[in-house]
Every structure is written in structure tokens, then in C-alpha cells.
Write an enzyme that holds these catalytic residues in place. Structure first.
Site, PDB file in Angstrom:
ATOM      1  N   SER A 195      46.947  37.386 -35.063  1.00 50.08           N
ATOM      2  CA  SER A 195      45.839  37.523 -36.009  1.00 50.08           C
ATOM      3  C   SER A 195      44.926  36.308 -36.011  1.00 50.08           C
ATOM      4  O   SER A 195      43.743  36.427 -36.348  1.00 50.08           O
ATOM      5  CB  SER A 195      46.391  37.718 -37.425  1.00 50.08           C
ATOM      6  OG  SER A 195      47.227  38.837 -37.508  1.00 50.08           O
ATOM      7  N   HIS A 234      43.665  41.981 -30.515  1.00 54.53           N
ATOM      8  CA  HIS A 234      44.059  42.030 -31.916  1.00 54.53           C
ATOM      9  C   HIS A 234      43.659  43.352 -32.563  1.00 54.53           C
ATOM     10  O   HIS A 234      42.489  43.612 -32.817  1.00 54.53           O
ATOM     11  CB  HIS A 234      43.425  40.859 -32.680  1.00 54.53           C
ATOM     12  CG  HIS A 234      43.787  40.832 -34.129  1.00 54.53           C
ATOM     13  ND1 HIS A 234      42.925  40.381 -35.092  1.00 54.53           N
ATOM     14  CD2 HIS A 234      44.919  41.216 -34.780  1.00 54.53           C
ATOM     15  CE1 HIS A 234      43.507  40.492 -36.273  1.00 54.53           C
ATOM     16  NE2 HIS A 234      44.713  40.994 -36.103  1.00 54.53           N
ATOM     17  N   GLU A 273      39.760  43.112 -31.678  1.00 56.77           N
ATOM     18  CA  GLU A 273      39.164  41.845 -31.265  1.00 56.77           C
ATOM     19  C   GLU A 273      39.752  41.450 -29.907  1.00 56.77           C
ATOM     20  O   GLU A 273      40.975  41.346 -29.772  1.00 56.77           O
ATOM     21  CB  GLU A 273      39.458  40.746 -32.289  1.00 56.77           C
ATOM     22  CG  GLU A 273      38.752  40.942 -33.612  1.00 56.77           C
ATOM     23  CD  GLU A 273      39.121  39.862 -34.625  1.00 56.77           C
ATOM     24  OE1 GLU A 273      38.224  39.390 -35.334  1.00 56.77           O
ATOM     25  OE2 GLU A 273      40.322  39.496 -34.707  1.00 56.77           O
ATOM     26  N   ASN A 310      39.536  37.669 -39.589  1.00 52.51           N
ATOM     27  CA  ASN A 310      40.360  36.875 -40.497  1.00 52.51           C
ATOM     28  C   ASN A 310      39.644  35.638 -41.002  1.00 52.51           C
ATOM     29  O   ASN A 310      39.961  35.136 -42.077  1.00 52.51           O
ATOM     30  CB  ASN A 310      41.695  36.521 -39.842  1.00 52.51           C
ATOM     31  CG  ASN A 310      42.723  37.611 -40.052  1.00 52.51           C
ATOM     32  OD1 ASN A 310      43.027  37.980 -41.179  1.00 52.51           O
ATOM     33  ND2 ASN A 310      43.235  38.165 -38.968  1.00 52.51           N
TER      34      ASN A 310
END
Length: 292
Positions: free
Chosen positions: A125, A146, A158, A196
Site C-alpha cells: 500500500s 497495488h 496503482e 494513500n
């Protein structure tokens, strides 16, 4: 290697049979790939394969998937019991614990098993792709891939490049994610990548309001849903993600940003992790799911 999507004949390896790993295995299998699923917990891969088969059958029962396609996808997923079983894999995606040292050890073990042209992808992450690849003989083939939970449902992926990541490797993973029906975006290996990094304040501000006793989690969640237009409030979402994962990502971004106070982890969330009140997966987090 070209910048085209991996052919369906390419075997995909998935390491980690938890929610994320199982979801990724399902995606790859539905896209037509043979999948090898591994977990170092005894029986976990077999249980995950059975659960995926049940999920696919349920989709077929609802008319969202042809029964023959559901059966074929489930049959493509084969639980394996050693890393050596990935020798024929052209792409291996790890979805294990969010710990830099653990993931690096795994990648070092993998690189002596897989073929020189195989791609090693990580579902991290927020950990540095550059750091994960450091010390490998072929760091250029390590790339972030991701997915977001639940992986079979959420479209975004991602594709994260570290300093050493080969541009062609990132291009192949990007094209492959698109061929799997996802919406891939390229990102560089910066703290939290894209999502994130942007999401930290969403959780942090809510946790600060809770710490200040401005309101309880249910009220703050309702405000974000009804006034903010979010599908889920921050506390509901943290419970869904899992506090162990969410706290680890927050701590990682905070440390990577040299302890920027905007990303300071929450003591309250740390206490939830200490108590193993991890959210939905443990039956209790900010909310109680034991009777659900």
C-alpha cells in the site's frame, strides 16, 4: 518483453491467500490465466480457493457470470505449497504482511526460483518499491501493482515504479491490469503513492475529532456520508480495511515523510491494534460485527 499485456497463457503466481491475495487470484483467473496461489499458513490457500469458487458460483447464480465461465475460472486457481511451484510463473504478485523486511526476504527467495524474465509485483500500500528491490540481482523487474479492497470490485490499480524499475516492466503491468478490466494509473514510489497519500487526512482528521471528543464514530461517519457525499465514513472504512493494515500504512507514510505532523498516527487506533480489534475481519473495531 513488450509493453503489451501478458498473454493468457502466462501463469500468474499470487502469494498471500488473505482477502487481497484471494481477490487478486480471482481477477487473474477470470481474465483467463492459470493461477498458482500460495500461503505459508497451513491450508489457507486451499480455503481461499474454495471460497473463491463459492463467490464465483454466487455471481453465476445472480446472472452476473455465465456458469461455465465461473467453473472454468475456479478451476484455473491451484493452491500450491512451496515457492518452488512458481518456477513457471511469468508474473508473481505478493500480497503478504505490510512489512518491508518480510517482503524483501520473500522477493530474494523468489528471484532464485522464477525465470529471468518473470515480473515480481508487490501489492504494498505504501512501502518503497525502490527499497523492496534494493539488493536483488534484477531490481528492474520489481514493480508495485497495488489493488484496492475488495479487489474484484474496485477498479483502480496503482502501477508503482521505483528508481530501478524498468519502464517496460511497468508498461506491461499497466497493460495487463487494463486487460483484466481494471483502471491502472502510473505512480512513482513516493510515500503513500497516490491514493494513500491523499487518504491519510481523511482518516487522520476523523481520528483527531474522536480524540477531542467532538463526536462519536457513528456521528462522524453519518456526517461524511450525508453531508460529504462519501459512500462510507472514515471509521466504517477503517473497519473494512483492517486497523492493522491502516495503522501500518499511516505509520509508514508518517515515517517516510520525516514525521510530518499532518500524518501522525493515532494512539486510539494503535490501541485497537494492540487489542486485536481489527475491524470486520476480527469481529470488532470501532463497531461490533460479532452479531452481523
Amino acid at each position: 518483453m513488450t509493453d503489451q499485456a501478458l498473454d493468457r497463457s502466462v501463469v500468474v503466481g499470487v502469494i498471500g491467500a488473505g482477502a487481497m491475495g484471494a481477490g487478486i487470484a480471482q481477477i487473474a483467473a477470470q481474465a483467463g490465466h492459470r493461477v498458482r496461489l500460495f500461503d505459508n499458513r497451513m491450508g489457507a490457500a486451499d480455503q481461499a480457493q474454495a471460497k473463491i469458487a463459492t463467490t464465483l458460483a454466487a455471481l453465476a447464480a445472480k446472472g452476473k457470470l455465465a456458469p461455465a465461465d465461473a467453473e472454468a475460472a475456479a478451476a484455473r486457481i491451484v493452491p500450491v505449497h512451496a515457492l518452488g511451484d512458481f518456477v513457471s510463473a511469468g508474473l508473481v504478485i505478493e500480497a503478504i504482511v505490510e512489512d518491508l523486511d518480510v517482503k524483501r526476504r520473500l522477493l530474494r527467495e523468489l528471484e532464485v526460483v522464477v525465470a529471468p524474465g518473470a515480473i515480481l509485483a508487490t501489492n504494498t500500500s505504501s512501502l518503497s518499491i525502490t527499497a523492496l528491490a534494493a539488493g536483488l540481482k534484477r531490481p528492474g523487474r520489481v514493480v508495485g501493482m497495488h489493488f484496492f479492497n475488495p479487489a474484484p470490485v474496485l477498479p483502480l490499480v496503482e502501477v508503482v515504479s521505483g528508481i530501478a524499475t524498468d519502464a517496460q516492466v511497468a508498461a506491461v503491468v499497466h497493460a495487463t491490469a487494463a486487460a483484466w478490466g481494471k483502471v491502472p494509473v502510473h505512480a512513482t514510489s513516493t510515500p503513500g503513492f497516490i491514493v494513500n497519500r491523499c487518504a491519510r487526512p481523511f482518516y487522520a482528521e476523523a481520528l483527531r475529532l474522536l480524540a477531542e471528543r467532538a463526536a462519536d464514530p457513528a456521528t462522524l461517519d453519518a456526517l461524511m456520508r450525508e453531508a460529504g457525499g462519501f459512500r462510507m465514513g472514515p471509521f466504517e472504512l477503517m473497519d473494512l480495511i483492517g486497523h492493522d493494515v491502516n495503522f501500518a500504512v499511516t505509520k509508514g507514510v508518517w515515517e517516510a515523510c520525516f514525521h510530518d505532523p499532518r500524518f501522525t498516527p493515532s494512539v486510539h487506533q494503535q490501541e485497537l491494534v494492540n487489542a486485536v480489534f481489527l475491524g470486520r475481519k476480527s469481529g470488532r473495531g470501532f463497531y461490533d460485527y460479532q452479531g452481523a
